[in-house]
Design a protein around this motif. Structure first.
Motif, mmCIF file in Angstrom:
data_model
loop_
_atom_site.group_PDB
_atom_site.id
_atom_site.type_symbol
_atom_site.label_atom_id
_atom_site.label_comp_id
_atom_site.label_asym_id
_atom_site.label_seq_id
_atom_site.Cartn_x
_atom_site.Cartn_y
_atom_site.Cartn_z
ATOM 1 N N TRP A 659 0.851 -1.206 0.000
ATOM 2 C CA TRP A 659 0.000 0.000 0.000
ATOM 3 C C TRP A 659 0.879 1.244 0.000
ATOM 4 O O TRP A 659 1.776 1.393 0.833
ATOM 5 C CB TRP A 659 -0.911 0.002 1.212
ATOM 6 N N GLU A 664 -2.258 6.620 -2.244
ATOM 7 C CA GLU A 664 -3.472 6.057 -1.674
ATOM 8 C C GLU A 664 -3.999 4.928 -2.559
ATOM 9 O O GLU A 664 -5.171 4.894 -2.956
ATOM 10 C CB GLU A 664 -4.546 7.133 -1.466
ATOM 11 N N GLY A 665 -3.100 4.005 -2.875
ATOM 12 C CA GLY A 665 -3.448 2.865 -3.695
ATOM 13 C C GLY A 665 -2.380 1.801 -3.577
ATOM 14 O O GLY A 665 -1.349 1.959 -2.903
ATOM 15 N N TRP A 666 -2.620 0.656 -4.218
ATOM 16 C CA TRP A 666 -1.676 -0.460 -4.184
ATOM 17 C C TRP A 666 -0.571 -0.229 -5.205
ATOM 18 O O TRP A 666 -0.824 0.102 -6.351
ATOM 19 C CB TRP A 666 -2.401 -1.765 -4.490
ATOM 20 N N TYR A 681 0.253 1.628 -10.264
ATOM 21 C CA TYR A 681 -0.490 1.933 -9.048
ATOM 22 C C TYR A 681 -1.970 1.662 -9.306
ATOM 23 O O TYR A 681 -2.500 1.999 -10.370
ATOM 24 C CB TYR A 681 -0.285 3.390 -8.638
ATOM 25 N N PHE A 682 -2.625 1.108 -8.314
ATOM 26 C CA PHE A 682 -4.032 0.748 -8.431
ATOM 27 C C PHE A 682 -4.776 1.380 -7.267
ATOM 28 O O PHE A 682 -4.696 0.911 -6.127
ATOM 29 C CB PHE A 682 -4.199 -0.777 -8.444
ATOM 30 N N LYS A 683 -5.464 2.472 -7.576
ATOM 31 C CA LYS A 683 -6.141 3.252 -6.547
ATOM 32 C C LYS A 683 -7.602 2.828 -6.459
ATOM 33 O O LYS A 683 -8.284 2.690 -7.493
ATOM 34 C CB LYS A 683 -6.055 4.744 -6.892
ATOM 35 N N PRO A 684 -8.123 2.603 -5.266
ATOM 36 C CA PRO A 684 -9.545 2.239 -5.132
ATOM 37 C C PRO A 684 -10.443 3.329 -5.685
ATOM 38 O O PRO A 684 -10.159 4.520 -5.568
ATOM 39 C CB PRO A 684 -9.729 2.053 -3.615
ATOM 40 N N SER A 685 -11.526 2.914 -6.293
ATOM 41 C CA SER A 685 -12.467 3.872 -6.883
ATOM 42 C C SER A 685 -13.306 4.573 -5.837
ATOM 43 O O SER A 685 -13.899 5.610 -6.106
ATOM 44 C CB SER A 685 -13.383 3.157 -7.884
ATOM 45 N N VAL A 692 -11.242 -1.335 -2.081
ATOM 46 C CA VAL A 692 -9.842 -1.636 -1.762
ATOM 47 C C VAL A 692 -9.500 -3.066 -2.167
ATOM 48 O O VAL A 692 -8.429 -3.345 -2.724
ATOM 49 C CB VAL A 692 -9.581 -1.388 -0.265
ATOM 50 N N ALA A 695 -9.201 -3.300 -5.986
ATOM 51 C CA ALA A 695 -7.921 -2.743 -6.445
ATOM 52 C C ALA A 695 -6.772 -3.687 -6.136
ATOM 53 O O ALA A 695 -5.814 -3.801 -6.915
ATOM 54 C CB ALA A 695 -7.690 -1.378 -5.795
#
Length: 717
Positions: A659, A664-666, A681-685, A692, A695
């Protein structure tokens, strides 16, 4: 009815109306006078928007009180300005100063919050405000990714309503905005992606008509995309525009396109052809449609505006190198339309014709002679015609057309003589253009054995005589115009040595210095010494305290052509002296105009924008969680772990996936051959556990792809 209207206007108590008061003659006159005074006061009182615009003009100095009043008037007039579409244009003219006592922080916060709310609503923000949004965000230093996403969505929804000028402002502002996303790139990348999707999503029109304003919108979008310096970033959009242009032209019947639509498409095709190349078939089709539209006979003939005539003229010049026959045919029709055009439209078209190739300009000059429009009426009109004519005689002499060369020299002599006779003084720009025309014609005539060049030589001397009183007004472009002539410039050099001490423009002196360095022998050396002395005098005078002008002067001296051996040492010494003065002037200049708000305050505004976008129930839940986290921080370490809060997500449990609190994402990152390879980077929608987790699953898939790409299938499994 009269009593009720009068009482309502004066806001009389209702009990007086219930008693049916009938005013006497004296009281009626008094009430009428009072009503008139109130009406005059109401009409005389300016609106908040008008007060703000007046305050902006007054706040351009260094008066702190005027700046504070301007920001306060912005806060009062904010809704009205945003509704009218004039808010951001005037806000960008206000100076920014650090400190809460300057009165800018609260209006800035309110402006950004209102801007964010309106961008999230369909058609919530006036279309005329959109081009100025990137410049405002850039000036404030705002780094809000979701706000810019909303802005891109608004641009994608309203791009057909923007003009060519607004599109150019939009693209340049997005290109200068230093906003970088981890996966979607720069601000310009994201804007181009949004517009490209919107352009591809607009289904092709079918039937007998096009969507309202579409050809003009395509032309405006093309102009805006070509105005950006980063051509590679705009390349996908330009390719999509080429496809849309081809589909618009070939997918419609000729009757479905109006004259204005065809001319807009012609202008867009001319610009696109230079950038990405339009197919010959598409360009030929547009030229044929434009020929019918411009030629228009009978009831189909439409009066063309100056802008439309200019678009046709520029397109003819661009298509001349690809389809010369079609372009020449269209240009002949354009000449016929210019003969019957209004004066304003004709002058606008002639300005656009200055960039045409020499053969087309020669045809234009001959046509203007035949319709008795060559000399024009005013000084500006004659200057434009001189710019059309300045090198045509030289072109005719180079091609061996003796008769045309003589005719053009005579035309140049008549035109320059009329320009000098029309106004005794004239302007410095018109006189420099007249000298270029006369001296070039004199040089062309001197190459012909049977031509008499003496009248043109005398005319050149006459132009220089009138120019003697304007040397103090010359700018750099006018100095370059004087030395552009292929003929003898010895007379100009002699006049320059005489009047160089009167010149006040530093850029003009630098242009004169560069021209002198290109002259051979002692002539250029003497002029160079005089020019350097004048530059030294100006830099020691009032220019020495202006950092902007000193910077321009230093850059002009540094970027000019290489000086001769004689002047290289003197130029180096002059540049060193100017740099020292520039350094001192920059230190003494108060950093007022370009100052940005404190980064801490802008970060606070970003947090306010983020809270404003949350749904009410999530915002309330996170506020409670924040209070619980604060309480846990105050407790001892043994009890802090007992407090249940929604904290940062735990690690994924898989090497290479963790994280990232800043994004503010993976974050996906693996090590390959001793170096780190970033997967993305994979940010939650949304701020929910389900988002979470989703993502995280996407991040794990990305990590498997990286393993498979770098280590093979076995390692990934």
């Amino acid at each position: 009815l009269a009593n009720m209207a009068l009482a309502t206007a004066l806001q009389l108590p209702s009990r007086l109306l219930a008693r049916q008061v009938v005013p006497t003659a004296a009281s009626a006159a008094r009430l009428s006078s009072d009503f008139g005074r109130r009406a005059e006061a109401t009409l005389a009182e300016p609106s908040p928007a008008l007060r703000f615009k007046e305050a902006v003009e007054a706040a351009k100095g260094n008066n702190a009180e005027l700046r504070r009043n301007a920001w306060q008037s912005l806060e009062a007039a904010l809704p009205q300005l945003l509704d009218s579409g004039d808010c951001l244009k005037f806000t960008l003219q206000l100076p920014l100063v650090h400190g809460a006592d300057q009165g800018a922080e609260r209006p800035i916060k309110r402006l950004l919050l209102e801007l964010s709310r309106r961008l999230r609503r369909p058609e919530g923000l006036a279309t005329s405000e959109l081009p100025h949004v990137p410049a405002l965000l850039n000036r404030l230093g705002l780094q809000d990714q979701e706000l810019f996403d909303d802005f891109c969505a608004a641009c994608a929804a309203s791009w057909q309503e923007l003009s060519a000028t607004e599109m150019a402002v939009l693209f340049r502002g997005a290109e200068n905005y230093p906003l970088l996303h981890a996966t979607r790139g720069t601000a310009l990348d994201r804007l181009v992606t949004a517009l490209n999707s919107a352009l591809a999503g607009d289904g092709e029109a079918t039937g007998d008509s096009l969507p309202s304003g579409r050809p003009a919108s395509l032309a405006a979008l093309c102009h805006g995309a070509l105005s950006a310096k980063s051509r590679a970033t705009c390349q996908p959009l330009l390719e999509q525009l080429r496809v849309a242009l081809q589909a618009t032209v070939e997918g419609q019947r000729p009757e479905a396109l109006s004259t204005a639509d065809v001319i807009e498409l012609l202008g867009a095709a001319g610009e696109l052809h230079q950038a990405v190349g339009v197919t010959t078939e598409t360009l030929s089709t547009i030229l044929r449609l434009s020929l019918k539209a411009v030629e228009g006979t009978g009831s189909n003939e439409v009066a063309l505006t100056g802008r439309q005539l200019s678009l046709v003229a520029r397109a003819c010049g661009r298509a001349q190198w690809v389809l010369p026959a079609e372009a020449s045919e269209l240009f002949q029709v354009l000449l016929q339309r210019l003969g019957g055009a209004e004066a304003t439209a004709l002058e606008s078209a002639l300005r656009a014709c200055r960039q045409l190739p020499a053969p087309m300009r020669r045809q234009l000059v001959l046509h203007l002679e035949s319709v008795d429009h060559l000399c024009g009426e005013g000084l500006v009109e004659m200057e434009v015609r001189c710019q059309l004519l300045h090198d045509l005689s030289l072109h005719a002499a180079a091609t061996g057309d003796t008769d045309s060369c003589k005719s053009l020299c005579s035309t140049a002599q008549v035109l320059v003589s009329k320009l000098l006779d029309s106004q005794a003084e004239g302007s410095s720009r018109s006189l420099c253009t007249a000298f270029l025309v006369a001296n070039t014609a004199h040089h062309s005539a001197s190459t012909l054995a049977e031509a008499d060049a003496t009248p043109l030589k005398n005319l050149t001397a006459r132009v220089l005589d009138q120019l003697d009183g304007h040397w103090s007004e010359l700018n750099s472009l006018e100095v370059s115009t004087l030395f552009r002539s292929p003929g003898d410039v010895s007379q100009v050099v002699a006049r320059a040595e005489k009047h160089v001490s009167q010149m006040k423009d530093a850029a003009a002196l630098v242009a004169l210095l560069q021209a002198a360095s290109a002259l051979p022998g002692s002539t250029g050396r003497k002029l160079m010494d005089s020019t350097m002395a004048a530059l030294k005098k100006i830099s020691d005078g009032p220019l020495g305290s202006d950092p902007k002008k000193l910077g321009m002067l230093e850059a002009a001296l540094r970027k000019g052509p290489l000086a001769s051996e004689h002047g290289s040492t003197q130029q180096a010494s002059l540049r060193a002296d100017i740099r020292e003065k520039l350094f001192k002037a920059v230190l003494q200049e108060p950093p007022t105009w370009n100052a940005k708000p404190a980064r801490g305050y802008i970060r606070y505004v970003e947090q306010c924008l983020e809270r404003g976008r949350r749904p009410p129930h999530l915002a309330k839940t996170e506020d409670v969680a924040g209070q619980s986290q604060t309480a846990a921080a105050k407790q001892p370490a043994s009890k802090a772990s007992e407090v249940s809060v929604l904290a940062t997500p735990d690690k994924a449990g898989t090497p290479g996936v963790c994280w990232h609190s800043g994004v503010e994402g993976w974050e996906v990152k693996i090590e390959v051959a001793g170096r780190q390879v970033l997967g993305g980077y994979f940010k939650p929608s949304a701020p929910t556990d389900e988002a979470v987790e989703l993502a995280l699953q996407q991040a794990l898939i990305c990590r498997e792809d990286l393993e498979r790409r770098h280590y093979g299938e076995a390692r990934a499994q």
